[in-house]
Design a protein around this motif. Structure first.
Motif, PDB file in Angstrom:
ATOM      1  N   ASP A  73       0.818  -1.218   0.000  1.00 27.47           N
ATOM      2  CA  ASP A  73       0.000   0.000   0.000  1.00 27.47           C
ATOM      3  C   ASP A  73       0.850   1.266   0.000  1.00 27.47           C
ATOM      4  O   ASP A  73       0.447   2.293  -0.536  1.00 27.47           O
ATOM      5  N   ALA A  74       2.003   1.209   0.678  1.00 29.77           N
ATOM      6  CA  ALA A  74       2.836   2.412   0.781  1.00 29.77           C
ATOM      7  C   ALA A  74       4.294   2.020   0.940  1.00 29.77           C
ATOM      8  O   ALA A  74       4.613   0.902   1.362  1.00 29.77           O
ATOM      9  N   ALA A  75       5.167   2.967   0.607  1.00 29.50           N
ATOM     10  CA  ALA A  75       6.612   2.775   0.782  1.00 29.50           C
ATOM     11  C   ALA A  75       7.112   3.771   1.818  1.00 29.50           C
ATOM     12  O   ALA A  75       6.754   4.952   1.775  1.00 29.50           O
ATOM     13  N   VAL A  76       7.934   3.267   2.750  1.00 26.66           N
ATOM     14  CA  VAL A  76       8.612   4.143   3.711  1.00 26.66           C
ATOM     15  C   VAL A  76      10.014   4.377   3.166  1.00 26.66           C
ATOM     16  O   VAL A  76      10.754   3.412   2.929  1.00 26.66           O
ATOM     17  N   ILE A  77      10.388   5.644   2.955  1.00 26.58           N
ATOM     18  CA  ILE A  77      11.737   5.953   2.458  1.00 26.58           C
ATOM     19  C   ILE A  77      12.501   6.659   3.562  1.00 26.58           C
ATOM     20  O   ILE A  77      12.192   7.797   3.928  1.00 26.58           O
ATOM     21  N   ALA A  78      13.468   5.933   4.123  1.00 32.32           N
ATOM     22  CA  ALA A  78      14.220   6.452   5.280  1.00 32.32           C
ATOM     23  C   ALA A  78      15.720   6.281   5.061  1.00 32.32           C
ATOM     24  O   ALA A  78      16.458   5.920   5.967  1.00 32.32           O
ATOM     25  N   THR A  79      16.141   6.525   3.817  1.00 36.26           N
ATOM     26  CA  THR A  79      17.572   6.552   3.501  1.00 36.26           C
ATOM     27  C   THR A  79      18.130   7.903   3.952  1.00 36.26           C
ATOM     28  O   THR A  79      17.397   8.748   4.456  1.00 36.26           O
ATOM     29  N   MET A  80      19.426   8.118   3.723  1.00 35.57           N
ATOM     30  CA  MET A  80      20.037   9.381   4.150  1.00 35.57           C
ATOM     31  C   MET A  80      19.583  10.553   3.262  1.00 35.57           C
ATOM     32  O   MET A  80      19.080  10.360   2.160  1.00 35.57           O
ATOM     33  N   ASP A  81      19.826  11.752   3.775  1.00 36.75           N
ATOM     34  CA  ASP A  81      19.303  12.983   3.172  1.00 36.75           C
ATOM     35  C   ASP A  81      19.482  13.070   1.646  1.00 36.75           C
ATOM     36  O   ASP A  81      18.575  13.482   0.931  1.00 36.75           O
ATOM     37  N   TYR A  85      15.777  11.342  -3.063  1.00 39.65           N
ATOM     38  CA  TYR A  85      15.201  11.728  -4.360  1.00 39.65           C
ATOM     39  C   TYR A  85      15.003  10.540  -5.312  1.00 39.65           C
ATOM     40  O   TYR A  85      13.893  10.323  -5.800  1.00 39.65           O
ATOM     41  N   ALA A  86      16.093   9.783  -5.553  1.00 42.34           N
ATOM     42  CA  ALA A  86      16.009   8.727  -6.581  1.00 42.34           C
ATOM     43  C   ALA A  86      14.967   7.659  -6.218  1.00 42.34           C
ATOM     44  O   ALA A  86      14.074   7.363  -7.037  1.00 42.34           O
ATOM     45  N   GLY A  95       3.563   4.082  -8.366  1.00 42.84           N
ATOM     46  CA  GLY A  95       2.210   4.306  -7.843  1.00 42.84           C
ATOM     47  C   GLY A  95       2.099   4.192  -6.330  1.00 42.84           C
ATOM     48  O   GLY A  95       0.996   4.125  -5.775  1.00 42.84           O
ATOM     49  N   TYR A  96       3.248   4.189  -5.643  1.00 43.58           N
ATOM     50  CA  TYR A  96       3.208   4.102  -4.173  1.00 43.58           C
ATOM     51  C   TYR A  96       2.815   5.432  -3.537  1.00 43.58           C
ATOM     52  O   TYR A  96       3.279   6.492  -3.977  1.00 43.58           O
ATOM     53  N   ASP A  97       2.009   5.377  -2.477  1.00 38.81           N
ATOM     54  CA  ASP A  97       1.947   6.473  -1.529  1.00 38.81           C
ATOM     55  C   ASP A  97       3.215   6.360  -0.688  1.00 38.81           C
ATOM     56  O   ASP A  97       3.688   5.251  -0.418  1.00 38.81           O
ATOM     57  N   LEU A  98       3.748   7.520  -0.247  1.00 36.86           N
ATOM     58  CA  LEU A  98       5.041   7.492   0.459  1.00 36.86           C
ATOM     59  C   LEU A  98       4.976   8.096   1.847  1.00 36.86           C
ATOM     60  O   LEU A  98       4.299   9.100   2.061  1.00 36.86           O
ATOM     61  N   LEU A  99       5.727   7.473   2.766  1.00 37.38           N
ATOM     62  CA  LEU A  99       6.134   8.141   3.995  1.00 37.38           C
ATOM     63  C   LEU A  99       7.603   8.462   3.749  1.00 37.38           C
ATOM     64  O   LEU A  99       8.431   7.555   3.653  1.00 37.38           O
ATOM     65  N   LEU A 100       7.912   9.747   3.618  1.00 34.66           N
ATOM     66  CA  LEU A 100       9.249  10.162   3.183  1.00 34.66           C
ATOM     67  C   LEU A 100       9.941  10.939   4.291  1.00 34.66           C
ATOM     68  O   LEU A 100       9.385  11.916   4.806  1.00 34.66           O
ATOM     69  N   GLU A 101      11.163  10.517   4.624  1.00 27.23           N
ATOM     70  CA  GLU A 101      11.896  11.234   5.671  1.00 27.23           C
ATOM     71  C   GLU A 101      12.271  12.641   5.203  1.00 27.23           C
ATOM     72  O   GLU A 101      12.417  12.905   4.028  1.00 27.23           O
ATOM     73  N   LYS A 102      12.376  13.519   6.200  1.00 24.57           N
ATOM     74  CA  LYS A 102      12.879  14.863   5.925  1.00 24.57           C
ATOM     75  C   LYS A 102      14.395  14.834   6.021  1.00 24.57           C
ATOM     76  O   LYS A 102      14.912  13.923   6.676  1.00 24.57           O
ATOM     77  N   PRO A 103      15.131  15.764   5.435  1.00 22.96           N
ATOM     78  CA  PRO A 103      14.638  16.727   4.469  1.00 22.96           C
ATOM     79  C   PRO A 103      14.262  16.026   3.163  1.00 22.96           C
ATOM     80  O   PRO A 103      14.871  15.008   2.812  1.00 22.96           O
ATOM     81  N   VAL A 104      13.292  16.604   2.457  1.00 20.00           N
ATOM     82  CA  VAL A 104      12.858  15.955   1.210  1.00 20.00           C
ATOM     83  C   VAL A 104      14.089  15.753   0.314  1.00 20.00           C
ATOM     84  O   VAL A 104      14.322  14.659  -0.191  1.00 20.00           O
ATOM     85  N   SER A 105      14.880  16.816   0.166  1.00 24.66           N
ATOM     86  CA  SER A 105      16.176  16.735  -0.538  1.00 24.66           C
ATOM     87  C   SER A 105      16.978  17.980  -0.190  1.00 24.66           C
ATOM     88  O   SER A 105      16.406  19.038   0.058  1.00 24.66           O
ATOM     89  N   ASP A 107      18.447  19.640  -2.244  1.00 22.58           N
ATOM     90  CA  ASP A 107      18.384  20.452  -3.455  1.00 22.58           C
ATOM     91  C   ASP A 107      16.921  20.857  -3.652  1.00 22.58           C
ATOM     92  O   ASP A 107      16.050  19.990  -3.842  1.00 22.58           O
ATOM     93  N   LEU A 108      16.652  22.169  -3.613  1.00 26.89           N
ATOM     94  CA  LEU A 108      15.256  22.626  -3.682  1.00 26.89           C
ATOM     95  C   LEU A 108      14.562  22.169  -4.960  1.00 26.89           C
ATOM     96  O   LEU A 108      13.383  21.810  -4.941  1.00 26.89           O
ATOM     97  N   SER A 109      15.297  22.145  -6.081  1.00 24.92           N
ATOM     98  CA  SER A 109      14.637  21.744  -7.335  1.00 24.92           C
ATOM     99  C   SER A 109      14.216  20.269  -7.261  1.00 24.92           C
ATOM    100  O   SER A 109      13.177  19.877  -7.814  1.00 24.92           O
ATOM    101  N   GLU A 110      14.990  19.436  -6.555  1.00 26.66           N
ATOM    102  CA  GLU A 110      14.581  18.025  -6.399  1.00 26.66           C
ATOM    103  C   GLU A 110      13.319  17.923  -5.527  1.00 26.66           C
ATOM    104  O   GLU A 110      12.452  17.082  -5.775  1.00 26.66           O
ATOM    105  N   CYS A 111      13.237  18.782  -4.504  1.00 26.04           N
ATOM    106  CA  CYS A 111      12.028  18.797  -3.658  1.00 26.04           C
ATOM    107  C   CYS A 111      10.809  19.088  -4.543  1.00 26.04           C
ATOM    108  O   CYS A 111       9.774  18.420  -4.454  1.00 26.04           O
ATOM    109  N   GLU A 112      10.978  20.097  -5.396  1.00 30.94           N
ATOM    110  CA  GLU A 112       9.852  20.512  -6.249  1.00 30.94           C
ATOM    111  C   GLU A 112       9.515  19.442  -7.281  1.00 30.94           C
ATOM    112  O   GLU A 112       8.350  19.228  -7.610  1.00 30.94           O
TER     113      GLU A 112
END
Ligand SMILES: NC(=O)c1ccc[n+]([C@@H]2O[C@H](COP(=O)([O-])OP(=O)(O)OC[C@H]3O[C@@H](n4cnc5c(N)ncnc54)[C@H](O)[C@@H]3O)[C@@H](O)[C@H]2O)c1
Length: 425
Positions: A73-81, A85-86, A95-105, A107-112
């Motif tokens: 149903d969802a992917a938890v992404i808890a790799t390093m900062d 992104y990748a 098609g996964y819903d994500l629980l994504l660790e902060k910071p998103v990235s 690099d602001l453009s990667e966040c966007e």
């Protein structure tokens, strides 16, 4: 809770955070972890055993796991900062819903890009701004929304990192070097700038920041200190950062410090810790590393409606967050380590001690980050059950907006000038 209504998760990055979220999800009876991607063998095996994951669902990296397409149903992404992104982009594509660790990235453009990809695919990305889910900050938000302070004029907010925590994570550890991870305000204080924007509920217009790395550097190394604590350092017993104190004698404080050192998620003995200290940065003198992130920083922020906010991050304390919210009708003074919020009513000139114990007890959130870790797992579950409001609190768009304040503040620190938020457009 019956198995049939458990939500299935996959985990990418089975380190400290990934282990915490998935363990909480299991303990809550709301989630079942069905696959893990983690390069460190002992971590991968620990998680596989804890969750009963078969060997063919254990991977050394995220790529082959995501090659399977959407299997949960969802992917938890808890790799390093720098490694969010990748896998996030690929998981969104699956098609996964994500629980994504902060910071998103970093690099602001990667966040966007992550925000845009999630929107295009129609998936939810919940970013781990766990403070929003704590009973403490929820109570403050409710008092503000109930009108207790009237119109907010000022907020003073302090994030005490704690000198020992600073030395462990932001000098010796994963986040000491901004090129390998990210800058301090983004990795540590993005929570605080996020929470301030949330409490105020208005747009930040411009920022100004000072910050330095002044203590944890070679200039402050005792003249007689060797490179490593156990290489005969004469300060082994007295230095607050002595590896002997932090990684051998302090072991009963929890497994967190040792886990970073040894990579084991379960409890290990002194012999394993001593062996790891021989060549790990955790065994090095705190004044002789390649850390470059600041150890104290301030940010001044001007929001809409003339609201002025000061934020201070400092290593030089025992840790903890304090906040003072001043408005036309009242003032709130609170310490995140205490259940009592002081309320000064400016209209009646009286003081009330508001006990938020009840809020904590009735919330049933009891672990990790003052209840925030459990809180966000409950929100993820509700979101996957179709409760759209559950995802509103820290979704990717909110997070990217608040990351922008952080990026603007860091630009100000580097350029020595006030930065308008619109400069990042
Ligand atoms: N929300 C919070 O309050 C909070 C608190 C601490 C850390 N964090 C953030 O959480 C993230 C993880 O922090 P952590 O303390 O768990 O770090 P960690 O180093 O313990 O965990 C990261 C894990 O990712 C694994 N990894 C590396 N490459 C991989 C790959 N290709 N595929 C799969 N896994 C891979 C590493 O082996 C490691 O075990 C960081 O971005 C950090 O900034 C958030």
């Amino acid at each position: 809770m019956e198995n049939s209504i458990k939500k299935k998760l996959i985990l990418i990055g089975g380190g400290g955070r990934g282990n915490s979220y998935t363990k909480i999800g299991k303990d809550l009876g709301k989630f079942e972890l069905v696959a893990v991607a983690e390069p460190i063998k002992c971590r991968r095996e620990y998680i596989a055993k804890l969750h009963g994951i078969p060997e063919n669902m254990c991977f050394e990296s995220w790529e082959p796991l995501l090659e399977l397409g959407k299997i949960a149903d969802a992917a938890v992404i808890a790799t390093m900062d720098r490694d969010h992104y990748a896998p996030a982009m690929k998981a969104i594509d699956c098609g996964y819903d994500l629980l994504l660790e902060k910071p998103v990235s970093p690099d602001l453009s990667e966040c966007e890009e992550i925000e845009a990809a999630a929107k295009a695919k129609g998936v939810n990305v919940l970013v781990c701004h766990v403070l929003r889910y704590t009973p403490f900050f929820r109570a403050l938000k409710k008092l503000i929304d109930d009108g207790k302070v009237g119109r907010i004029m000022n907020i003073d907010h302090i994030e005490g990192v704690g000198n020992v925590h600073q030395s462990h994570s932001f000098v010796r550890g994963n986040w000491g070097n901004s090129v390998r991870s990210s800058f301090m305000l983004l990795q540590k204080s993005c929570h605080d700038l996020d929470i301030l924007q949330w409490l105020i509920g208005k747009e930040c217009k411009r920022v100004q920041s000072f910050g330095h790395l002044s203590h944890f550097n070679e200039r402050n190394a005792p003249a007689d200190a060797p490179e490593r604590c156990f290489d005969g350092c004469p300060h082994l017993e007295s230095c607050p950062y002595s590896a002997k104190k932090l990684y051998i004698e302090r072991k009963n404080d929890g497994n967190w410090f040792r886990s970073s050192l040894t990579k084991h998620l379960d409890v290990v003995g002194d012999d394993v810790a001593m062996e790891a200290l021989k060549d790990s940065p955790y065994g090095k003198c705190v004044y002789k590393l390649d850390n470059d992130v600041v150890d104290h920083q301030t940010v001044n922020m001007e929001f809409e409606d003339d609201i002025i906010v000061t934020f201070t991050m400092s290593a030089f304390n025992l840790g903890g967050r304090r906040i003072r919210i001043m408005g036309t009708e009242g003032e709130l003074i609170a310490d995140a380590g205490s259940p009592i919020i002081t309320y000064n009513n400016l209209l009646t000139q009286t003081t009330e001690q508001i006990n938020i114990d009840d809020a904590i007890a009735s919330d049933s959130i009891v672990s990790g980050h003052g209840g925030g870790d459990s809180g966000i797992m409950c929100a993820l579950y509700d979101l996957l059950e179709g409760d759209a409001d559950a995802g509103m609190l820290s979704n990717i768009s909110i997070s990217v907006k608040n990351h922008r304040i952080v990026f603007a503040a860091e630009k100000s620190r580097h350029e020595g000038r006030i930065v308008e938020l619109c400069e990042l457009d």
